[in-house]
Design a protein around this motif. Structure first.
Motif, PDB file in Angstrom:
ATOM      1  N   VAL A  95       0.796  -1.144   0.002  1.00 51.39           N
ATOM      2  CA  VAL A  95       0.043   0.082   0.031  1.00 51.39           C
ATOM      3  C   VAL A  95       1.107   1.243  -0.031  1.00 51.39           C
ATOM      4  O   VAL A  95       1.901   1.133   0.627  1.00 51.39           O
ATOM      5  CB  VAL A  95      -0.887   0.118   1.269  1.00 51.39           C
ATOM      6  CG1 VAL A  95      -1.690   1.453   1.191  1.00 51.39           C
ATOM      7  CG2 VAL A  95      -1.803  -1.213   1.191  1.00 51.39           C
ATOM      8  N   LYS A  96       0.579   2.084  -0.752  1.00 46.78           N
ATOM      9  CA  LYS A  96       1.239   3.420  -0.958  1.00 46.78           C
ATOM     10  C   LYS A  96       0.434   4.847  -0.887  1.00 46.78           C
ATOM     11  O   LYS A  96      -0.520   4.593  -1.627  1.00 46.78           O
ATOM     12  CB  LYS A  96       2.188   3.411  -1.997  1.00 46.78           C
ATOM     13  CG  LYS A  96       3.117   4.544  -2.363  1.00 46.78           C
ATOM     14  CD  LYS A  96       4.105   4.632  -3.667  1.00 46.78           C
ATOM     15  CE  LYS A  96       4.970   5.906  -3.631  1.00 46.78           C
ATOM     16  NZ  LYS A  96       5.863   5.557  -4.977  1.00 46.78           N
ATOM     17  N   TYR A  97       0.530   5.462   0.139  1.00 50.84           N
ATOM     18  CA  TYR A  97      -0.002   6.605   0.470  1.00 50.84           C
ATOM     19  C   TYR A  97       0.582   7.580  -0.365  1.00 50.84           C
ATOM     20  O   TYR A  97       1.913   7.922  -0.087  1.00 50.84           O
ATOM     21  CB  TYR A  97      -0.494   6.968   1.822  1.00 50.84           C
ATOM     22  CG  TYR A  97      -1.063   6.132   2.451  1.00 50.84           C
ATOM     23  CD1 TYR A  97      -2.389   5.837   2.433  1.00 50.84           C
ATOM     24  CD2 TYR A  97      -0.636   4.905   3.148  1.00 50.84           C
ATOM     25  CE1 TYR A  97      -3.237   5.128   3.226  1.00 50.84           C
ATOM     26  CE2 TYR A  97      -1.168   3.854   3.922  1.00 50.84           C
ATOM     27  CZ  TYR A  97      -2.765   4.086   3.805  1.00 50.84           C
ATOM     28  OH  TYR A  97      -3.351   3.061   4.382  1.00 50.84           O
ATOM     29  N   ILE A  98       0.058   8.652  -1.071  1.00 53.21           N
ATOM     30  CA  ILE A  98       0.931   9.616  -1.686  1.00 53.21           C
ATOM     31  C   ILE A  98       0.198  11.078  -1.620  1.00 53.21           C
ATOM     32  O   ILE A  98      -1.168  11.084  -1.414  1.00 53.21           O
ATOM     33  CB  ILE A  98       1.187   9.388  -3.354  1.00 53.21           C
ATOM     34  CG1 ILE A  98      -0.290   9.039  -3.915  1.00 53.21           C
ATOM     35  CG2 ILE A  98       2.165   8.424  -3.417  1.00 53.21           C
ATOM     36  CD1 ILE A  98       0.174   9.040  -5.595  1.00 53.21           C
ATOM     37  N   GLY A  99       0.755  12.217  -1.676  1.00 55.52           N
ATOM     38  CA  GLY A  99       0.102  13.510  -1.632  1.00 55.52           C
ATOM     39  C   GLY A  99       1.253  14.393  -1.712  1.00 55.52           C
ATOM     40  O   GLY A  99       2.192  14.120  -1.914  1.00 55.52           O
ATOM     41  N   VAL A 100       0.742  15.883  -1.801  1.00 52.57           N
ATOM     42  CA  VAL A 100       1.387  17.063  -1.764  1.00 52.57           C
ATOM     43  C   VAL A 100       1.242  17.838  -0.738  1.00 52.57           C
ATOM     44  O   VAL A 100       0.124  17.913   0.071  1.00 52.57           O
ATOM     45  CB  VAL A 100       1.184  17.834  -3.019  1.00 52.57           C
ATOM     46  CG1 VAL A 100       1.995  19.149  -3.031  1.00 52.57           C
ATOM     47  CG2 VAL A 100       1.536  16.917  -4.387  1.00 52.57           C
ATOM     48  N   ASP A 101       2.232  18.301   0.231  1.00 52.35           N
ATOM     49  CA  ASP A 101       2.313  19.028   1.235  1.00 52.35           C
ATOM     50  C   ASP A 101       2.961  20.426   0.901  1.00 52.35           C
ATOM     51  O   ASP A 101       4.454  20.422   1.167  1.00 52.35           O
ATOM     52  CB  ASP A 101       2.646  18.369   2.524  1.00 52.35           C
ATOM     53  CG  ASP A 101       2.937  19.132   3.893  1.00 52.35           C
ATOM     54  OD1 ASP A 101       2.198  20.106   3.891  1.00 52.35           O
ATOM     55  OD2 ASP A 101       3.825  18.942   4.576  1.00 52.35           O
ATOM     56  N   GLY A 102       2.200  21.432   0.598  1.00 58.53           N
ATOM     57  CA  GLY A 102       2.968  22.721   0.200  1.00 58.53           C
ATOM     58  C   GLY A 102       3.613  22.413  -1.143  1.00 58.53           C
ATOM     59  O   GLY A 102       3.093  21.928  -2.167  1.00 58.53           O
ATOM     60  N   ASN A 103       4.803  22.677  -0.898  1.00 54.93           N
ATOM     61  CA  ASN A 103       5.874  22.485  -2.148  1.00 54.93           C
ATOM     62  C   ASN A 103       6.593  21.008  -1.907  1.00 54.93           C
ATOM     63  O   ASN A 103       7.418  20.923  -3.050  1.00 54.93           O
ATOM     64  CB  ASN A 103       7.102  23.305  -2.266  1.00 54.93           C
ATOM     65  CG  ASN A 103       6.465  24.866  -2.476  1.00 54.93           C
ATOM     66  OD1 ASN A 103       5.493  24.981  -3.182  1.00 54.93           O
ATOM     67  ND2 ASN A 103       7.218  25.855  -1.887  1.00 54.93           N
ATOM     68  N   ASN A 104       6.381  20.115  -1.151  1.00 52.95           N
ATOM     69  CA  ASN A 104       6.840  19.008  -1.005  1.00 52.95           C
ATOM     70  C   ASN A 104       5.990  17.689  -1.428  1.00 52.95           C
ATOM     71  O   ASN A 104       4.765  17.759  -0.831  1.00 52.95           O
ATOM     72  CB  ASN A 104       7.422  18.705   0.326  1.00 52.95           C
ATOM     73  CG  ASN A 104       8.415  19.606   0.757  1.00 52.95           C
ATOM     74  OD1 ASN A 104       9.339  19.714  -0.113  1.00 52.95           O
ATOM     75  ND2 ASN A 104       8.202  20.439   1.950  1.00 52.95           N
TER      76      ASN A 104
END
Length: 145
Positions: A95-104
């Motif tokens: 399982v892989k959770y992905i996303g964006v946090d500001g510029n990261n």
């Protein structure tokens, strides 16, 4: 005598190099990957709902509580945790959770493989890899809330 010492040390070094090459990678086989939007019904191949996970690592210390839509990233500096919205990718039993946090960009990869905590010696059913921006940390994980 010194030849035997160098032979033993050389063998140990070779073993270390071969073991290090067998570490999990963040990038999986894209052809076998299914992607789901956060909040959508998320099923694995056996039609079961995907489990929640708690991942953790040492030096630096971190804990992540992962559910269907949110990761709660807990550090010693932020014991309340920081919530991050995610998409979820399921690939070949991992399982892989992905996303964006500001510029990261960030990802939490849960790998179904035994893992031993480096400080406590506790054994877990899963390995974890937490990447946030340019930082990458490895640890263990358990299914749960």
């Amino acid at each position: 005598m010194s030849y035997r010492i160098f032979s033993v040390l050389g063998g140990a070094f070779l073993m270390l190099v071969l073991t290090a090459c067998n570490q999990p990678q963040l990038v999986g086989d894209v052809a076998e990957t299914q992607t789901f939007k956060a909040g959508s019904p998320q099923k694995n191949e056996s039609n079961e709902t995907v489990k929640k996970f708690v991942a953790r690592g040492n030096e630096p210390f971190w804990t992540i509580k992962a559910n269907e839509e949110i990761l709660t990233w807990i550090t010693p500096e932020n014991l309340q945790g920081r919530q991050l919205k995610v998409d979820k990718v399921i690939s070949a039993g991992n399982v892989k959770y992905i996303g964006v946090d500001g510029n990261n960009d960030f990802s939490l990869l849960i790998i179904q493989a035994p893992c031993v905590d480096t400080m406590s010696g506790e054994v877990f059913d899963f390995e974890s890899v937490w990447a946030h921006g340019r930082e990458r940390n490895v640890g263990c994980a358990a299914s749960g809330s």
